[in-house]
Scaffold this active site. Structure first.
Site, short mmCIF file in Angstrom:
data_model
loop_
_atom_site.label_atom_id
_atom_site.label_comp_id
_atom_site.label_asym_id
_atom_site.label_seq_id
_atom_site.Cartn_x
_atom_site.Cartn_y
_atom_site.Cartn_z
N HIS A 121 -9.94 64.20 -9.06
CA HIS A 121 -9.47 64.27 -7.66
C HIS A 121 -9.65 65.69 -7.32
O HIS A 121 -10.13 65.99 -6.30
CB HIS A 121 -8.07 63.95 -7.82
CG HIS A 121 -7.16 64.05 -6.68
ND1 HIS A 121 -6.77 63.25 -5.79
CD2 HIS A 121 -6.66 65.03 -6.01
CE1 HIS A 121 -5.76 63.56 -4.88
NE2 HIS A 121 -6.23 64.84 -4.86
N GLU A 122 -9.31 66.60 -8.18
CA GLU A 122 -9.24 68.18 -7.84
C GLU A 122 -10.73 68.68 -7.74
O GLU A 122 -11.19 69.59 -6.72
CB GLU A 122 -8.36 69.07 -8.92
CG GLU A 122 -6.93 68.68 -8.89
CD GLU A 122 -6.16 68.80 -7.52
OE1 GLU A 122 -6.53 69.64 -6.62
OE2 GLU A 122 -5.19 67.85 -7.51
N HIS A 142 -11.89 67.60 -4.40
CA HIS A 142 -11.42 68.96 -3.19
C HIS A 142 -12.39 69.82 -3.11
O HIS A 142 -12.73 70.39 -2.23
CB HIS A 142 -10.31 69.19 -3.72
CG HIS A 142 -8.89 68.43 -3.22
ND1 HIS A 142 -8.76 67.83 -1.85
CD2 HIS A 142 -7.81 67.86 -3.92
CE1 HIS A 142 -7.96 67.20 -1.73
NE2 HIS A 142 -7.07 67.12 -3.16
N GLU A 150 -6.71 63.74 1.06
CA GLU A 150 -6.22 63.11 -0.22
C GLU A 150 -6.72 61.96 -0.43
O GLU A 150 -6.95 61.46 -1.84
CB GLU A 150 -4.47 63.34 -0.19
CG GLU A 150 -3.90 64.52 -0.09
CD GLU A 150 -4.07 65.37 -1.48
OE1 GLU A 150 -4.23 64.81 -2.48
OE2 GLU A 150 -4.56 66.62 -1.55
#
Length: 379
Positions: free
Chosen positions: A143-144, A147, A194
Site C-alpha cells: 500500500h505504501e 503511494h 487511499e
C-alpha cells in the site's frame, strides 16, 4: 516472479509461493479514476516540479527526515529485517527502482504513511507491526509503496503542511476559510488515493483474504476469532443504504475531516475491484506501462473520473445519492421526496401507481380524461 518464504525475528514462516511481478507498471493501472485524473492533470502542468521545489523550502520535510532518523528505527537488514525483505519485495513487484527508506516509530496507534517531496519516506508504527501478521503486513507495505509510485507522498506532505497552517491562521477568518477550502479538496482527493493504494497493496500481496483481515484488524483490533469477513462487508452495505436523508448529511459531515475512507467502505471497495475484469486483466499481464504516461490525455482522465462519480451516484443505495440520481433522471415531486426523507421515510416515492390520490378526490370513469391525452410520467 519473486519467492517470499522466510522466517526472521520470530515471525512465523510464510509458505513459499510465487507472486507475479509487474514490470514497468504505471501507477495508472491501480489508481482510482478520481485520483488518477488529479495526478495526470498535475503532472501535465508546466513548471509543476519547479513550484514544488520552491515550496520544499517552506515545508518541514527536512525536519521530518531528521525527526524519524533521530527518534525512530530505520528498517534494514540489521533492524526489522522481515520488514526490509517485504519492502524490497514490494518494490520489486511494482518495479520501483529506488527503494524508499522505511522507519518504525513507537506509537501504539496502528498507522502507516508515505511522505516527502524530494524522496518518499515510509513510516509504520509499532502498533501496526504488532497488530498484523506477515501477509497482512505485506499488503500494508505494498500500500505504501503504491503511494510512492503514484507520487502521493508529495501531496500528503503538502496536506499536512496546509492543515497545520490552517490551525495557525484560524484567527484570520478569510485566510482560514481559503486554506480550509483547499484542505477539504485535498482530503477528498486523498481519500480516493487511499483506495488506489489499497489496490496496490493487493497487487503486491496478491492475497485478498490477507488484505481483508488487515482492514478488519484496523477496525476491531487483534480479535479475528471474533470477526467475520462477510458480516464485516455487510456493515459497509448497511452503512451505505441505511437511514434517511438526515443520516446521509451526517455521513458527509463525518467524512469531511478524514483523510481515509471508513474501513468497512475500503474493504467493500477493494473486494469489488478484486472481483472486476480490470484486476484479472492486470494479473494476466495486461496493464498500462510507465513509458506511456506522457501520452495520457488529461481530458480523457477527467471524463473517466466524472463517469466514475456518476456511476457511484447511480448505483448508490444511500438515500441522498438516490435522490440526486432521481433528480438527474427527471423524477418529479422533489419537495415531497425531501420532506419524506427528512421525516424518516425514503426519498423514493413508494406509493402504488393507482393509489396516489385521496380516495375522496378520485374521479369517476366518466370524468376521466380521454385516452389519447398525454400520459403523466409514472415513477
Amino acid at each position: 516472479m519473486s519467492d517470499n518464504g522466510h522466517q526472521q525475528n520470530g515471525h512465523e514462516n510464510v509458505p513459499s509461493r510465487q507472486r507475479r511481478r509487474f514490470e514497468g507498471i504505471s501507477s495508472r493501472t491501480y489508481e482510482h479514476p478520481a485520483d488518477r485524473s488529479a495526478l495526470v492533470a498535475l503532472r501535465k502542468l508546466s513548471g509543476f516540479d519547479t513550484v514544488f521545489k520552491a515550496l520544499s523550502g517552506l515545508l518541514p520535510e527536512r525536519s521530518l527526515r531528521l525527526l524519524f532518523l533521530s527518534d525512530s528505527v530505520r528498517v534494514s537488514d540489521a533492524q526489522f529485517a522481515h520488514l526490509n525483505t517485504m519492502l524490497r519485495d514490494a518494490c520489486h513487484i511494482l518495479d520501483l527502482e529506488k527503494v524508499p527508506p522505511m522507519y518504525v516509530a513507537q506509537d501504539p496507534q496502528p498507522n502507516a504513511m508515505c511522505i516527502g517531496l524530494d524522496e518518499p519516506i515510509i513510516v509504520v508504527t509499532t502498533g501496526l507491526v504488532e497488530l498484523l501478521d506477515e501477509e497482512e503486513m505485506r499488503a500494508v507495505v505494498g500500500h505504501e509503496v503504491g503511494h510512492a509510485l503514484s507520487g502521493h507522498a508529495v501531496y500528503r506532505t503538502i496536506l499536512l503542511f496546509l492543515t497545520n497552517l490552517a490551525l495557525r491562521v484560524a484567527w484570520i477568518p478569510l485566510g482560514n476559510i481559503a486554506i480550509m477550502a483547499i484542505v477539504t479538496a485535498l482530503r477528498e482527493w486523498f481519500r480516493k488515493s487511499e483506495l488506489s493504494a489499497d489496490r496496490a497493496g493487493l497487487l503486491v500481496g496478491q492475497d485478498l483474504k490477507a488484505s481483508m483481515r488487515g482492514l478488519m484488524k484496523l477496525a476491531g483490533g487483534n480479535h479475528l476469532h471474533e470477526m467475520n469477513v462477510d458480516a464485516f462487508l455487510e456493515q459497509a452495505e448497511e452503512y451505505e443504504a441505511g437511514g434517511d436523508l438526515r443520516d446521509s448529511v451526517l455521513k458527509i459531515l463525518n467524512t469531511l475531516p478524514r483523510t481515509h475512507p471508513f474501513t468497512t467502505v475500503r474493504a467493500a471497495e477493494l473486494k469489488k475491484w478484486a472481483e472486476s475484469r480490470d484486476y484479472q486483466r492486470i494479473m494476466d499481464g495486461h496493464y498500462p506501462r510507465r513509458t506511456e504516461d506522457k501520452e495520457t490525455s488529461v481530458s480523457d482522465s477527467f471524463r473517466q473520473s466524472a463517469a466514475s462519480y456518476a456511476t457511484d451516484v447511480k448505483n448508490s443505495k444511500d438515500p441522498l445519492m438516490k435522490l440526486v440520481s432521481d433528480i438527474a433522471g427527471g423524477a418529479g415531486d422533489l419537495g415531497g421526496r425531501v420532506r419524506r426523507g427528512f421525516a424518516g421515510g425514503t426519498p423514493k416515492d413508494q406509493t402504488a401507481p393507482n393509489d396516489r390520490t385521496n380516495p375522496e378526490d378520485r374521479t369517476s370513469p366518466k370524468d376521466q380524461p380521454p385516452r389519447d391525452s398525454t400520459p403523466e410520467d409514472d415513477d
